[in-house]
Design an enzyme around this catalytic site. Structure first.
Site, short mmCIF file in Angstrom:
data_model
loop_
_atom_site.label_atom_id
_atom_site.label_comp_id
_atom_site.label_asym_id
_atom_site.label_seq_id
_atom_site.Cartn_x
_atom_site.Cartn_y
_atom_site.Cartn_z
CD GLU A 87 -2.99 -0.70 -0.09
OE1 GLU A 87 -3.30 0.48 -0.34
OE2 GLU A 87 -3.37 -1.65 -0.79
CB CYS A 93 -13.66 3.28 -13.38
SG CYS A 93 -14.39 4.93 -13.28
CB CYS A 96 -18.25 3.12 -19.93
SG CYS A 96 -17.36 4.57 -19.28
CB CYS A 134 -18.05 -0.10 -15.91
SG CYS A 134 -18.06 0.52 -14.19
CB CYS A 173 -22.12 5.34 -14.17
SG CYS A 173 -20.79 6.58 -14.22
#
Length: 373
Positions: A53, A209, A216, A219, A225
């Site tokens: 991370e 995305c 899209c 997605c 959206c």
């Protein structure tokens, strides 16, 4: 839950996603299309999640992957990292950029050993008290490694949320950030599925995305959206307000020994730009490099070659670097003992923590003869 946080204020929005529908849609997509073989998964240990991370802050997975593999090979445990010299940590980080991350990671490991018996804390408050761990990074550690219900808000998640709910304004603005955190917390599912959801929403932003050319058509959030329904996906998230970066210019002195080819490096202070890394002596452009060499080494350079300038861009400014290669037939003993300075062979330089522009410059030196011709 406040209704205005999960609805769009623009005209004729599609039905908004809700906490009951948002996570399942992403999890179903993740089961088929998510990334399940990243080098830090499995084994998913708190230490490996933490290192990954930190490395993934402002850096893409494809870039991080080889660095992570080398890093955990060199420092397989938190205790190994804590006991390692900072130079060794910076060497493994060299080329990855944003070196404060490496310094904070090393310091945090030492604090965990000292204050938490070598185990990463399991509360948001204790994790965010450690250097380099903000709220989102702590949330990722707690959800991925400990299965706690904690929200995250990295760049990928911000992009997904701003598009899905048409959140206006640059996400770096405090009010926009606060709005996105509220959304992220509302949409995060229970502890039973939080680890998968955390990875899923990061994967969705990273692979579907995306910032440019989002997919899209595939997605899972496309049906509701709001940016897609308005034909405004490219408008979200709003970009950082543009500003002209200032330019700083310096000379880098490449002092080489004619006898051995060794190069003089100096270690920078532990904080600030390139903190703790080894770099070349640096002078303002108006300073005479040969005079500096004479004053500091009691020796005039026998040969001098000025290389083409190159630019390195930081977050807040451009740095224009003008390298000057100077050859010394005699290396004074007193100069080698100067605080923070040391002579290294070109090969040894590659084992140090050095910034990327210096690494590239050292590669050029092989084509420059010792006579400077």
């Amino acid at each position: 839950m406040p209704a205005d946080l999960l609805t769009c204020t623009t005209a004729a929005p599609p039905p908004a996603w809700t906490p009951d529908t948002f996570a399942p849609a992403i999890l179903n997509w993740f089961a088929q299309h998510g990334r399940h073989d990243l080098p830090w998964q499995p084994p998913t240990t708190p230490y490996r999640v933490w290192v990954s991370e930190i490395m993934l802050q402002q850096t893409q997975v494809a870039v991080v992957t080889p660095y992570f593999t080398r890093f955990v090979t060199q420092f397989p445990t938190l205790a190994a990292l804590a006991s390692a010299p900072l130079d060794a940590v910076l060497q493994q980080w060299s080329g990855l950029g944003y070196y404060a991350r490496a310094r904070h990671l090393h310091r945090a490991a030492q604090l965990v050993v000292k204050q938490h018996c070598g185990e990463l804390p399991t509360t948001l408050e204790q994790l965010t008290a450690l250097p380099g761990i903000g709220r989102s990074t702590a949330g990722a550690i707690l959800s991925l490694a400990y299965g706690q219900r904690q929200a995250i808000l990295d760049g990928n998640v911000k992009r997904v949320l701003t598009r899905c709910f048409t959140v206006t304004g640059w996400p770096g603005e405090p009010a926009v950030t606060a709005h996105l955190w509220t959304l992220a917390d509302q949409l995060t599912p229970s502890a039973a599925t939080v680890a998968a959801y955390t990875q899923a929403i990061m994967d969705l932003g990273a692979t579907c995305c995306t910032r440019a050319k989002p997919d899209c058509a595939h997605c899972p959030l496309a049906p509701r959206c709001q940016a897609l329904a308005l034909g405004q996906v490219a408008d979200y998230p709003a970009p950082r307000p543009r500003r002209d970066l200032p330019v700083r210019a310096v000379q880098w002195l490449v002092l080489r020994s004619a006898d051995t080819g060794a190069i003089l490096l100096q270690q920078r202070p532990p904080s600030g730009i390139w903190g703790g890394l080894w770099t070349l002596p640096e002078l303002p452009l108006e300073f005479d490099a040969a005079q500096w060499c004479l004053a500091h080494t009691a020796s005039q350079p026998d040969h001098s070659v000025t290389l083409a300038p190159r630019r390195h861009t930081f977050t807040h400014f451009h740095l224009d670097i003008w390298p000057i290669v100077m050859t010394l037939n005699t290396v004074p003993t007193q100069f080698t003992a100067a605080a923070g300075q040391q002579w290294f062979s070109v090969d040894d330089c590659q084992t140090l923590g050095i910034p990327a522009p210096l690494r590239r410059l050292l590669a050029e030196l092989s084509s420059i003869t010792i006579s400077g011709n």
